[in-house]
Design an enzyme around this catalytic site. Structure first.
Site, PDB file in Angstrom:
ATOM      1  N   GLU A   6      11.478  20.211  15.998  1.00  0.00           N
ATOM      2  CA  GLU A   6      12.480  19.583  15.612  1.00  0.00           C
ATOM      3  C   GLU A   6      13.858  20.162  15.895  1.00  0.00           C
ATOM      4  O   GLU A   6      14.839  19.829  15.514  1.00  0.00           O
ATOM      5  CB  GLU A   6      12.402  19.470  13.928  1.00  0.00           C
ATOM      6  CG  GLU A   6      11.215  18.569  13.573  1.00  0.00           C
ATOM      7  CD  GLU A   6       9.888  18.902  13.709  1.00  0.00           C
ATOM      8  OE1 GLU A   6       9.850  20.188  13.227  1.00  0.00           O
ATOM      9  OE2 GLU A   6       9.119  18.075  14.110  1.00  0.00           O
ATOM     10  N   VAL A  22       7.507  30.652  17.764  1.00  0.00           N
ATOM     11  CA  VAL A  22       5.945  29.864  17.821  1.00  0.00           C
ATOM     12  C   VAL A  22       5.134  31.248  18.020  1.00  0.00           C
ATOM     13  O   VAL A  22       5.560  31.901  19.010  1.00  0.00           O
ATOM     14  CB  VAL A  22       6.252  28.996  18.871  1.00  0.00           C
ATOM     15  CG1 VAL A  22       4.747  28.346  19.205  1.00  0.00           C
ATOM     16  CG2 VAL A  22       7.169  27.767  18.491  1.00  0.00           C
ATOM     17  N   HIS A  39      -2.037  24.280  20.805  1.00  0.00           N
ATOM     18  CA  HIS A  39      -0.956  23.560  20.346  1.00  0.00           C
ATOM     19  C   HIS A  39       0.331  24.260  20.387  1.00  0.00           C
ATOM     20  O   HIS A  39       1.442  23.685  20.682  1.00  0.00           O
ATOM     21  CB  HIS A  39      -1.365  23.301  18.792  1.00  0.00           C
ATOM     22  CG  HIS A  39      -0.503  22.349  17.768  1.00  0.00           C
ATOM     23  ND1 HIS A  39      -0.829  21.062  18.076  1.00  0.00           N
ATOM     24  CD2 HIS A  39       0.532  22.171  17.193  1.00  0.00           C
ATOM     25  CE1 HIS A  39       0.168  20.142  17.196  1.00  0.00           C
ATOM     26  NE2 HIS A  39       1.108  21.319  16.704  1.00  0.00           N
ATOM     27  N   TYR A  43      19.252  29.001  23.614  1.00  0.00           N
ATOM     28  CA  TYR A  43      17.822  29.269  23.457  1.00  0.00           C
ATOM     29  C   TYR A  43      17.324  30.252  22.460  1.00  0.00           C
ATOM     30  O   TYR A  43      17.199  31.398  23.167  1.00  0.00           O
ATOM     31  CB  TYR A  43      17.017  29.165  24.952  1.00  0.00           C
ATOM     32  CG  TYR A  43      15.426  28.836  24.990  1.00  0.00           C
ATOM     33  CD1 TYR A  43      14.938  28.073  24.770  1.00  0.00           C
ATOM     34  CD2 TYR A  43      14.882  30.153  25.047  1.00  0.00           C
ATOM     35  CE1 TYR A  43      13.582  27.761  24.901  1.00  0.00           C
ATOM     36  CE2 TYR A  43      13.465  29.815  25.151  1.00  0.00           C
ATOM     37  CZ  TYR A  43      12.772  28.918  24.907  1.00  0.00           C
ATOM     38  OH  TYR A  43      11.436  28.768  25.235  1.00  0.00           O
TER      39      TYR A  43
HETATM   40  C1  DLZ Z   1       2.367  22.651  13.798  1.00  0.00           C
HETATM   41  C2  DLZ Z   1       2.918  23.918  14.261  1.00  0.00           C
HETATM   42  C3  DLZ Z   1       2.158  25.190  14.467  1.00  0.00           C
HETATM   43  C4  DLZ Z   1       0.818  24.963  14.701  1.00  0.00           C
HETATM   44  N1  DLZ Z   1       2.894  26.253  14.778  1.00  0.00           N
HETATM   45  C5  DLZ Z   1       4.259  26.422  14.756  1.00  0.00           C
HETATM   46  C6  DLZ Z   1       4.785  27.403  15.042  1.00  0.00           C
HETATM   47  O1  DLZ Z   1       4.204  28.602  15.578  1.00  0.00           O
HETATM   48  N2  DLZ Z   1       6.081  27.708  15.120  1.00  0.00           N
HETATM   49  C7  DLZ Z   1       7.075  26.699  14.402  1.00  0.00           C
HETATM   50  O2  DLZ Z   1       8.276  26.493  14.460  1.00  0.00           O
HETATM   51  N3  DLZ Z   1       6.089  25.374  14.408  1.00  0.00           N
HETATM   52  C8  DLZ Z   1       5.194  25.166  14.436  1.00  0.00           C
HETATM   53  N4  DLZ Z   1       4.538  23.853  14.079  1.00  0.00           N
HETATM   54  C9  DLZ Z   1       5.054  22.890  13.672  1.00  0.00           C
HETATM   55  C10 DLZ Z   1       5.648  22.113  14.609  1.00  0.00           C
HETATM   56  O3  DLZ Z   1       6.987  22.736  15.353  1.00  0.00           O
HETATM   57  C11 DLZ Z   1       6.240  20.714  14.091  1.00  0.00           C
HETATM   58  O4  DLZ Z   1       7.313  21.108  12.948  1.00  0.00           O
HETATM   59  C12 DLZ Z   1       5.154  19.866  13.765  1.00  0.00           C
HETATM   60  O5  DLZ Z   1       4.276  19.734  14.894  1.00  0.00           O
HETATM   61  C13 DLZ Z   1       5.729  18.512  13.316  1.00  0.00           C
HETATM   62  O6  DLZ Z   1       6.663  17.718  14.147  1.00  0.00           O
END
Ligand code: DLZ
Length: 163
Positions: free
Chosen positions: A67, A89, A96, A121
């Protein structure tokens, strides 16, 4: 990026323009909140250290890193000189995380190239939580500090190129 010989919080203070009067938007992802809160704190404190007024930093949260694209795209439409996107992340059991990283990187790159406000970034992408902690105020410094310095320099860049 932090490398063996580069700490994210180390920079030449003399190379940083005075940031007084500059305005910033920061979009922060809630996922891995322990990490993104530390990155946010680093970014804010470094901006303030270089002269930015606390009231000139607009912080908004979004649910996850994916987002950040929408959040940053909305934030650039407001009255800010630069936008910092902060997220974390961490590699999971499925691919994923790679799709998220690719999506965010492509989205923010496109946004950066297509409009006038610099977008910074601030996404850290790591194999595990320990690597993330190392880059959120741990032994590799704080990616938030690096983003703040980059944001100040890019605002200065834009002002100079506009003349
Ligand atoms: C779904 C997801 C996963 C598995 N891992 C992370 C992550 O490590 N860091 C992060 O910021 N967000 C993650 N998300 C959520 C996705 O960024 C997103 O919010 C959802 O897929 C809904 O669009």
């Amino acid at each position: 990026m932090a490398t063996k010989n580069h700490n994210l919080s180390e920079y030449d203070i003399n190379s940083v323009p005075d940031a007084k009067g500059m305005t910033f938007g920061i979009v922060v992802a809630e996922w891995n909140e322990n990490i993104t809160a530390a990155l946010l704190e680093g970014a804010k404190s470094t901006l303030i250290k270089h002269g930015v007024d606390q009231d000139d930093i607009n912080v908004m949260t979004v649910p996850g890193s994916f987002e950040l694209i929408y959040g940053a795209a909305q934030m650039v439409k407001t009255d800010v000189d630069a936008v910092i996107a902060i997220g974390c992340v961490i590699r999971g059991d499925t691919p994923h995380d790679r799709y998220i990283c690719q999506g965010v990187t492509a989205g923010l790159s496109q946004l950066n190239a297509q409009q006038d406000t610099p977008v910074i970034y601030g996404l850290i992408t790591t194999l595990d939580m320990e690597q993330a902690q190392d880059r959120a105020g741990g032994k590799m410094g704080n990616k938030g500090d690096e983003c703040a310095i980059t944001a100040i320099k890019m605002v200065d860049f834009r002002r100079k190129i506009k003349g």
